[in-house]
Write a protein that holds these residues in place. Structure first.
Motif, PDB file in Angstrom:
ATOM      1  N   VAL A 144      13.802   2.059  -7.725  1.00 47.53           N
ATOM      2  CA  VAL A 144      14.654   2.104  -6.534  1.00 47.53           C
ATOM      3  C   VAL A 144      15.150   3.523  -6.275  1.00 47.53           C
ATOM      4  O   VAL A 144      15.243   3.964  -5.125  1.00 47.53           O
ATOM      5  CB  VAL A 144      15.824   1.107  -6.675  1.00 47.53           C
ATOM      6  N   ARG A 145      15.450   4.257  -7.334  1.00 48.64           N
ATOM      7  CA  ARG A 145      15.922   5.626  -7.144  1.00 48.64           C
ATOM      8  C   ARG A 145      14.837   6.539  -6.576  1.00 48.64           C
ATOM      9  O   ARG A 145      15.145   7.568  -5.967  1.00 48.64           O
ATOM     10  CB  ARG A 145      16.456   6.169  -8.473  1.00 48.64           C
ATOM     11  N   ALA A 146      13.576   6.171  -6.773  1.00 43.49           N
ATOM     12  CA  ALA A 146      12.472   6.961  -6.217  1.00 43.49           C
ATOM     13  C   ALA A 146      11.988   6.413  -4.881  1.00 43.49           C
ATOM     14  O   ALA A 146      11.100   6.993  -4.254  1.00 43.49           O
ATOM     15  CB  ALA A 146      11.308   6.994  -7.208  1.00 43.49           C
TER      16      ALA A 146
ATOM     17  N   ALA B  10       6.831   1.685 -13.708  1.00 49.78           N
ATOM     18  CA  ALA B  10       6.866   2.167 -12.327  1.00 49.78           C
ATOM     19  C   ALA B  10       5.438   2.412 -11.841  1.00 49.78           C
ATOM     20  O   ALA B  10       4.544   2.754 -12.627  1.00 49.78           O
ATOM     21  CB  ALA B  10       7.672   3.454 -12.235  1.00 49.78           C
ATOM     22  N   ILE B  11       5.198   2.215 -10.555  1.00 51.81           N
ATOM     23  CA  ILE B  11       3.904   2.552  -9.971  1.00 51.81           C
ATOM     24  C   ILE B  11       3.745   4.065 -10.040  1.00 51.81           C
ATOM     25  O   ILE B  11       4.612   4.805  -9.554  1.00 51.81           O
ATOM     26  CB  ILE B  11       3.807   2.073  -8.512  1.00 51.81           C
TER      27      ILE B  11
ATOM     28  N   GLY C 239       1.376  12.102 -11.138  1.00 51.36           N
ATOM     29  CA  GLY C 239       2.281  11.772 -12.209  1.00 51.36           C
ATOM     30  C   GLY C 239       3.690  11.496 -11.737  1.00 51.36           C
ATOM     31  O   GLY C 239       4.083  11.904 -10.638  1.00 51.36           O
ATOM     32  N   GLY C 240       4.439  10.783 -12.567  1.00 52.05           N
ATOM     33  CA  GLY C 240       5.791  10.395 -12.198  1.00 52.05           C
ATOM     34  C   GLY C 240       5.776   9.145 -11.339  1.00 52.05           C
ATOM     35  O   GLY C 240       4.714   8.690 -10.898  1.00 52.05           O
ATOM     36  N   PRO C 241       6.946   8.551 -11.090  1.00 52.70           N
ATOM     37  CA  PRO C 241       6.996   7.340 -10.263  1.00 52.70           C
ATOM     38  C   PRO C 241       6.710   7.641  -8.800  1.00 52.70           C
ATOM     39  O   PRO C 241       7.209   8.626  -8.251  1.00 52.70           O
ATOM     40  CB  PRO C 241       8.430   6.833 -10.460  1.00 52.70           C
ATOM     41  N   ALA C 242       5.892   6.804  -8.188  1.00 54.28           N
ATOM     42  CA  ALA C 242       5.607   6.950  -6.756  1.00 54.28           C
ATOM     43  C   ALA C 242       6.782   6.405  -5.946  1.00 54.28           C
ATOM     44  O   ALA C 242       7.454   5.466  -6.382  1.00 54.28           O
ATOM     45  CB  ALA C 242       4.342   6.180  -6.390  1.00 54.28           C
ATOM     46  N   PRO C 243       7.054   6.968  -4.775  1.00 57.99           N
ATOM     47  CA  PRO C 243       8.061   6.372  -3.896  1.00 57.99           C
ATOM     48  C   PRO C 243       7.552   5.022  -3.397  1.00 57.99           C
ATOM     49  O   PRO C 243       6.492   4.947  -2.767  1.00 57.99           O
ATOM     50  CB  PRO C 243       8.188   7.371  -2.744  1.00 57.99           C
ATOM     51  N   ALA C 244       8.273   3.978  -3.701  1.00 52.80           N
ATOM     52  CA  ALA C 244       7.919   2.651  -3.199  1.00 52.80           C
ATOM     53  C   ALA C 244       8.835   2.308  -2.029  1.00 52.80           C
ATOM     54  O   ALA C 244       9.934   2.853  -1.922  1.00 52.80           O
ATOM     55  CB  ALA C 244       8.058   1.615  -4.312  1.00 52.80           C
ATOM     56  N   PRO C 245       8.419   1.414  -1.134  1.00 52.52           N
ATOM     57  CA  PRO C 245       9.285   1.061  -0.008  1.00 52.52           C
ATOM     58  C   PRO C 245      10.432   0.170  -0.459  1.00 52.52           C
ATOM     59  O   PRO C 245      10.303  -0.603  -1.418  1.00 52.52           O
ATOM     60  CB  PRO C 245       8.344   0.307   0.933  1.00 52.52           C
TER      61      PRO C 245
ATOM     62  N   PHE D  76       0.824  -1.217   0.000  1.00 55.57           N
ATOM     63  CA  PHE D  76       0.000   0.000   0.000  1.00 55.57           C
ATOM     64  C   PHE D  76       0.857   1.266   0.000  1.00 55.57           C
ATOM     65  O   PHE D  76       0.425   2.318  -0.489  1.00 55.57           O
ATOM     66  CB  PHE D  76      -0.938   0.001   1.208  1.00 55.57           C
ATOM     67  N   LEU D  77       2.053   1.170   0.520  1.00 47.81           N
ATOM     68  CA  LEU D  77       2.878   2.376   0.689  1.00 47.81           C
ATOM     69  C   LEU D  77       3.147   3.155  -0.600  1.00 47.81           C
ATOM     70  O   LEU D  77       3.162   4.393  -0.559  1.00 47.81           O
ATOM     71  CB  LEU D  77       4.199   2.021   1.376  1.00 47.81           C
ATOM     72  N   PRO D  78       3.360   2.536  -1.766  1.00 46.35           N
ATOM     73  CA  PRO D  78       3.566   3.355  -2.965  1.00 46.35           C
ATOM     74  C   PRO D  78       2.377   4.256  -3.276  1.00 46.35           C
ATOM     75  O   PRO D  78       2.548   5.391  -3.741  1.00 46.35           O
ATOM     76  CB  PRO D  78       3.773   2.323  -4.079  1.00 46.35           C
ATOM     77  N   TRP D  79       1.183   3.766  -3.020  1.00 45.79           N
ATOM     78  CA  TRP D  79      -0.028   4.552  -3.267  1.00 45.79           C
ATOM     79  C   TRP D  79      -0.187   5.619  -2.181  1.00 45.79           C
ATOM     80  O   TRP D  79      -0.566   6.760  -2.459  1.00 45.79           O
ATOM     81  CB  TRP D  79      -1.238   3.627  -3.328  1.00 45.79           C
TER      82      TRP D  79
END
Length: 412
Positions: A364-366, A285-286, A291-297, A205-208
């Motif tokens: 990973v960079r995000a 990417a999620i 917009g753009g890539p979401a920060p994923a854990p 859930f964290l990326p969202w």
């Protein structure tokens, strides 16, 4: 910190570990002591690697180059390793080098079980700051990341083509929901993920959650509510199955592997399985809400040096860790573990060698560490409150707003 205060903190933290471990704690006779003369002890969470594996060969090579007579390595599963590490620290017989899952670092650091990189002179300057953050607590760094995994969206190329969806058009939440709707209109299923009431559910859930702009210190913010509303709306609209409530990341992948789902949220650890799918796949990417890539854990481990009674052992331990985490060895190790390296230059080499990793390097960079933002040992309680809220909302027991309001109250 005095020896007495450290022992008290270790005893307090180890209470949880004691409840989870049967039998006696490790002693010097079974590899738990640093008093092995020329033998240096390494504990890792990779029991799948046998003594004749490339990983163990690398450990021994690094030990030899560091001046150790031998390296004695033991692999444990992640939970068992955490418990044993806490108990060994409490009894003063920790291994020389400890490799643990990144959220565990803050627990061991708070217990006084680890040396800092300032103390042990480990150079972390080349490490990506967002990955290094998972091993930091109260402004100090307690280890070196050996690599990272994270989440992205796998997609079924055949289903998207049939639905007239260009994966490149999916850049935010509205465009993703539009894609899911088009797939459903063709009689197929939209997206599967894991929302089980465990850390796996929070992890997915964290990326969202972060992609909405929400922060873990404010679970009931409007941004957080929008993220949980996204998921609940997908279930109500039939764009995601009700099975996600009980799905682990493994069972979610099994759903995707049937070929009936257009998308699956999953991690780098499925790359080998992805090559065995009966259909063509891709990854994106999620997307974040705007917009753009979401920060994923981030998942993945840190290599750390536990506190020792004999401080003259630290120099050799430092050399072993430096060897394990140099650029060439990181490339080999992270390829073996299906990890993205924690160093930008090595990430570039990975993406060049395997273009399919380009999306994962971007993800990973995000990415963000779960215990980052100075959460440390507060994270487990926050995570439990979060996955409880997700379960309540997806099951229809509470609205997303009410579920997250309760979650925030539970963290106080």
């Amino acid at each position: 910190m005095t020896g007495l205060s450290r022992r008290r903190r270790l005893a307090a933290v180890a209470v949880i570990a004691l409840a989870a471990v049967t039998g006696s704690a490790c002693s010097s006779s079974d590899g738990g002591s640093g008093d092995g003369g020329g033998a240096y002890l390494v504990w890792d969470p990779y029991p799948q690697f046998a003594n004749d594996s490339e990983w163990v060969a690398l450990l021994k090579k690094c030990g030899t180059s560091a001046g150790a007579a031998t390296v004695e390595r033991t692999g444990y599963d992640t939970t068992d390793l955490t418990n044993k590490a806490l108990l060994a620290a409490q009894q003063g017989n920790s291994p020389d080098v400890l490799i643990v899952d990144n959220p565990v670092i803050s627990t061991l650091a708070e217990a006084g079980a680890l040396t800092t990189t300032e103390d042990n002179k480990l150079d972390v300057s080349a490490m990506a700051p967002n990955l290094l953050g998972a091993g930091q607590s109260a402004g100090k760094t307690y280890g070196v990341p050996i690599g990272a995994n994270t989440l992205a969206l796998y997609y079924n190329k055949d289903l998207l083509t049939a639905a007239g969806v260009d994966p490149a058009s999916i850049t935010d939440w509205p465009s993703l929901t539009t894609a899911l709707t088009k797939v459903k209109a063709k009689g197929k299923k939209g997206i599967t993920f894991s929302a089980i009431g465990t850390e796996e559910g929070s992890f997915q859930f964290l990326p969202w959650f972060w992609g909405s702009g929400a922060q873990l210190t404010s679970l009931d913010s409007p941004q957080a509510v929008s993220a949980l509303t996204l998921w609940t709306d997908w279930l109500k609209q039939g764009l995601a199955p009700n099975s996600v409530i009980n799905n682990t990341q493994t069972t979610s992948w099994q759903e995707f592997a049937t070929g009936d789902f257009a998308f699956a949220e999953n991690g780098t650890w499925q790359l080998a399985n992805a090559e065995k799918l009966g259909f063509s796949y891709g990854t994106i990417a999620i997307p974040a809400n705007a917009g753009g890539p979401a920060p994923a854990p981030t998942g993945g481990e840190f290599v750390s040096i536990p506190v020792q009674k004999k401080t003259d052992r630290y120099e050799t331990s430092q050399k072993i860790v430096a060897c394990l985490t140099n650029a060439d060895n990181l490339l080999t190790t992270d390829t073996t573990l299906s990890y993205v390296a924690p160093v930008a230059a090595v990430q570039d080499r990975q993406a060049t060698a395997d273009p399919k990793l380009k999306v994962w390097v971007e993800a990973v960079r995000a990415a963000k560490g779960r215990t980052g933002d100075n959460l440390g040992t507060k994270y487990p309680k926050i995570s439990e409150s979060l996955w409880t809220a997700v379960q309540a909302a997806l099951s229809g027991g509470k609205s997303p707003k009410d579920a997250l309001t309760a979650a925030q109250a539970a963290t106080r």
